[in-house]
Motif scaffolding. Structure first.
Motif: not given
Ligand SMILES: [Zn+2]
Length: 181
Positions: A165-175
């Motif tokens: 979750i943290l990594r995907l948010k960091g890359i710029g995905y919306e979750l």
């Protein structure tokens, strides 16, 4: 002109490209082999309350990582990546302290621990591999990921849901909001 230096000069990008290289040859980022590629050995240490550490021995000069084999695979992987990040980013401090781990006595500053966590997540989930996986599996709805997709990604990269979750948010995905415990 050659600059003499006794410190290890490895850039964070170097370890991320090595991680990508391992992934491309085996579909898996083998952290023990990744550590070994820097001459760092990983050992099991089964002790209560022990998580992981990186230790330096002087004669001969050698870095070793210890990890608790009783912990879940995702946790062990994050721990090894975190200690390896200390090797890349903070080898001088590890050399000086001889031992760095996450307990109160032996940890580095909160900023440095946070830096190690951030690089660990990048080693475990390199951005280009994440994009490729999402693209190949049609998981991306305009950079918005469903909870199911996030779970698939976490399991594919063998990381905990929280790390994913943290990594995907960091890359710029919306979750979406995802409960985890
Ligand atoms: Zn640490």
């Amino acid at each position: 002109m050659e600059i003499q230096s006794s410190t290890i000069q490895v850039s964070p990008n170097d370890i991320i490209s090595r991680a990508i290289g391992f992934f491309e040859s085996s579909q898996y980022i083998d952290l023990i082999k990744l550590a070994k590629s820097y001459g760092v050995d990983v050992y099991a240490r089964s002790e209560n309350d022990f998580n992981a550490s990186i230790e330096f021995s002087i004669d001969p000069e050698h870095f070793s990582i210890y990890v608790n084999p009783d912990h879940a695979e995702t946790r062990r992987r994050f721990s090894i990546a975190h200690e390896l990040a200390h090797y890349i980013l903070h080898s001088d401090e590890v050399k000086k302290n001889l031992l760095v781990d996450r307990d109160n006595i032996h940890s580095l500053s909160p900023e440095k621990e946070a830096e190690a966590n951030e690089l660990a997540a990048k080693i475990l989930m390199p951005e280009e591999l994440v994009h490729k996986y999402i693209e190949n599996n049609d998981l991306d709805g305009n950079r918005i990921l469903s909870e199911n997709s996030v779970r698939k990604i976490a399991s594919f990269f063998t990381v905990s849901l929280m790390v994913a979750i943290l990594r995907l948010k960091g890359i710029g995905y919306e979750l979406p909001y995802i409960a985890f415990s």
